[in-house]
Write an enzyme that holds these catalytic residues in place. Structure first.
Site, mmCIF file in Angstrom:
data_model
loop_
_atom_site.group_PDB
_atom_site.id
_atom_site.type_symbol
_atom_site.label_atom_id
_atom_site.label_comp_id
_atom_site.label_asym_id
_atom_site.label_seq_id
_atom_site.Cartn_x
_atom_site.Cartn_y
_atom_site.Cartn_z
ATOM 1 N N GLU A 49 0.825 -1.208 0.000
ATOM 2 C CA GLU A 49 0.000 0.000 0.000
ATOM 3 C C GLU A 49 0.859 1.258 0.000
ATOM 4 O OE1 GLU A 49 -2.968 0.316 -0.691
ATOM 5 O OE2 GLU A 49 -3.625 -1.753 -0.545
ATOM 6 N N TYR A 132 -6.234 6.928 3.698
ATOM 7 C CA TYR A 132 -6.433 5.862 2.721
ATOM 8 C C TYR A 132 -5.755 4.574 3.172
ATOM 9 C CZ TYR A 132 -5.326 2.612 -0.857
ATOM 10 O OH TYR A 132 -5.162 1.432 -1.509
ATOM 11 N N ASP A 150 -9.448 5.994 -2.707
ATOM 12 C CA ASP A 150 -8.252 6.454 -3.411
ATOM 13 C C ASP A 150 -8.700 7.152 -4.693
ATOM 14 O OD1 ASP A 150 -9.063 4.344 -5.029
ATOM 15 O OD2 ASP A 150 -7.023 3.978 -5.688
#
Length: 358
Positions: A49, A132, A150
DNA sequence: AAAGCGTGGAA
DNA sequence: TTTCCAAGCTT
C-alpha cells in the site's frame, strides 16, 4: 453504516472481482481476509500500500519483489541499515515514503510487539499511514469494514452519481457516498474491486463501460459522457527551475553527497548541486573551486511541482577531500549508488561525455 | 489548508 | 510531443 444501496453496487462488483481479480504478489485469493502469517499478510499489505501511493502497479511489482526478498518481515526491516533502505527505494520516487516505512517498521517492533495494529485509529499513528492506507490495511489485511477512498474510487463514485462538484472540494461527499455503498462483509475485496475497476475499466479516458459490472446504475453512463467526471478545478502551470549538477572525479571515482533528510529527494545519495532557481546559478554551490568544464548537454527532469533544467559541470580533482559530507564512489559502480532517477540520468550523460573520468 | 513531494505509463 | 495522473502523506 449499513444501508440499502450497497447490494446494487457491491454484489455485481464482487462477482466481477471473483472472476477477474488480478493476481498480485501481495494479494490473497478473493473471499477471505489474509491470515497473519499469509504471503499476503499485514507486512506485505502495508508495504504494497505504501509503495502504491501515487505509483502504478506495474512500477511497484519489481520493487516489491526485491524488497520482500531482502526484508521479509517487520523485524528484519526494523533492523535494516538506513542507507540500504534508501538505496532499495531509489528510482521509485516520493522518498519520504521510504524514510517513513523504516520509522513505521521500528514503531511496530518497539510499540506494537512486532505486529501491525488492526484498527484504523491505531494504524493512523504509524508514520507514512494516512486515511487511505489505514482504511486499506484494516479492510484488506484484517477483514474489517473500512471506507477505502483512493483516486480510482473517487473517479468511479463521481461517475456513478454524476457528481458535478469539482475536486478537491467534493472529497467529503465522495467519501460519504463510498461509505453508503461499502458492504459490511468483504470490505477489503470490495475496495480492491473498486480500485481494479478504476484502473482497468473505469479509466480516466475512454472508460470501457461495455465491460463494466456496474454500468447499469451509473449516472454518468446514462448521461453518455462518463469521462467528464470527476470534474476538476483548473490546474496551475509548472514553473521551470534552473540549476547545475557537478561531476567531480578523482582517478576512477566521483564525489557523491547525501541530501538533507527533509525536503526534495531527502536522505538520498546524490550528485552535488547548486541552488535550483529561476535564473541559471552557473557554478554557484560547486563542491570545490576547480576548473569546471560545462558540458554542451543539459539534464531535464519533471518533478511534481516544477520542471528542472540543469547545466552539467565536470572537473578532475587531485586536491584534498572536498568539504562537507560525501564519498568518492567508483564510477564503474555508479548504478549501485542508489541515486534518484534525476541524478542517475545525469550521471549517464557525464559518462557519455567522456571528458572526465567517464 | 495549500503546497511540497518523483517517476513513469499511457494516450 | 505533451499532458495527464497513478492504491496519498506530511506540514
Amino acid at each position: 453504516m449499513s444501508n440499502k444501496v450497497s447490494p446494487q453496487i457491491a454484489a455485481p462488483l464482487l462477482a466481477w472481482y471473483d472472476a477477474e481479480a488480478r493476481v498480485l504478489p501481495w494479494r490473497a485469493p478473493p473471499g477471505s481476509p489474509a491470515p497473519a502469517n499469509d504471503p499476503a499478510g499485514p507486512y506485505r499489505v502495508w508495504l504494497s500500500e505504501v509503495m502504491l501511493q501515487q505509483t502504478q502497479v506495474a512500477t511497484v511489482i519489481p520493487y516489491f519483489e526485491r524488497w520482500t526478498a531482502r526484508w521479509p518481515d517487520f523485524a528484519s526491516l526494523a533492523a535494516a541499515d538506513d542507507a540500504e533502505v534508501m538505496s532499495m527505494w531509489a528510482g521509485l520516487g516520493y522518498y519520504a515514503r521510504a524514510r517513513n516505512l523504516l520509522k513505521g517498521a521500528r514503531a511496530v517492533v518497539a510499540e506494537h510487539g512486532g505486529r501491525l495494529p488492526d484498527t484504523e485509529a491505531a494504524l493512523l499513528t504509524i508514520p507514512g499511514i494516512g486515511a487511505y492506507t489505514a482504511a486499506a490495511i484494516a479492510a484488506i489485511a484484517f477483514g474489517r469494514r473500512a471506507v477505502v477512498v483512493d483516486g480510482n474510487v473517487e473517479r468511479v463514485v463521481a461517475r456513478l452519481l454524476a457528481i458535478e462538484t469539482p475536486m478537491p472540494a467534493v472529497k467529503p461527499a465522495i467519501r460519504a457516498a463510498t461509505d453508503s455503498i461499502t458492504p459490511d462483509v468483504r470490505a477489503g475485496d470490495f475496495a480492491q474491486a473498486m480500485m481494479d475497476l478504476g484502473s482497468r475499466i473505469c479509466t480516466p479516458r475512454n472508460p470501457k463501460c461495455l465491460l463494466c459490472p456496474i454500468a447499469g446504475p451509473c449516472a454518468a453512463r446514462m448521461e453518455g459522457a462518463p469521462e467528464r467526471y470527476p470534474v476538476k478545478a483548473a490546474k496551475k502551470v509548472r514553473p521551470v527551475r534552473r540549476g547545475t549538477m557537478f561531476w567531480l572525479t578523482h582517478e576512477d571515482r566521483v564525489w557523491l553527497v547525501r541530501r538533507p533528510e527533509k525536503g526534495l529527494l531527502g536522505g538520498m545519495r546524490a550528485l552535488p548541486t547548486g541552488p535550483w532557481q529561476d535564473t541559471p546559478p552557473a557554478l554557484t554551490g560547486a563542491p570545490v573551486a576547480a576548473d569546471w568544464r560545462v558540458l554542451p548537454a543539459t539534464a531535464t527532469h519533471g518533478f511534481t511541482h516544477f520542471e528542472l533544467v540543469c547545466a552539467l559541470a565536470a572537473a578532475r580533482w587531485d586536491g584534498h577531500t572536498p568539504p562537507g559530507e560525501g564519498e568518492w564512489w567508483p564510477i564503474a559502480d555508479i548504478e549501485s549508488a542508489g541515486l534518484p532517477t534525476v541524478f542517475a540520468r545525469a550521471a549517464k550523460l557525464f559518462r557519455e561525455d567522456g571528458g572526465c573520468g567517464g
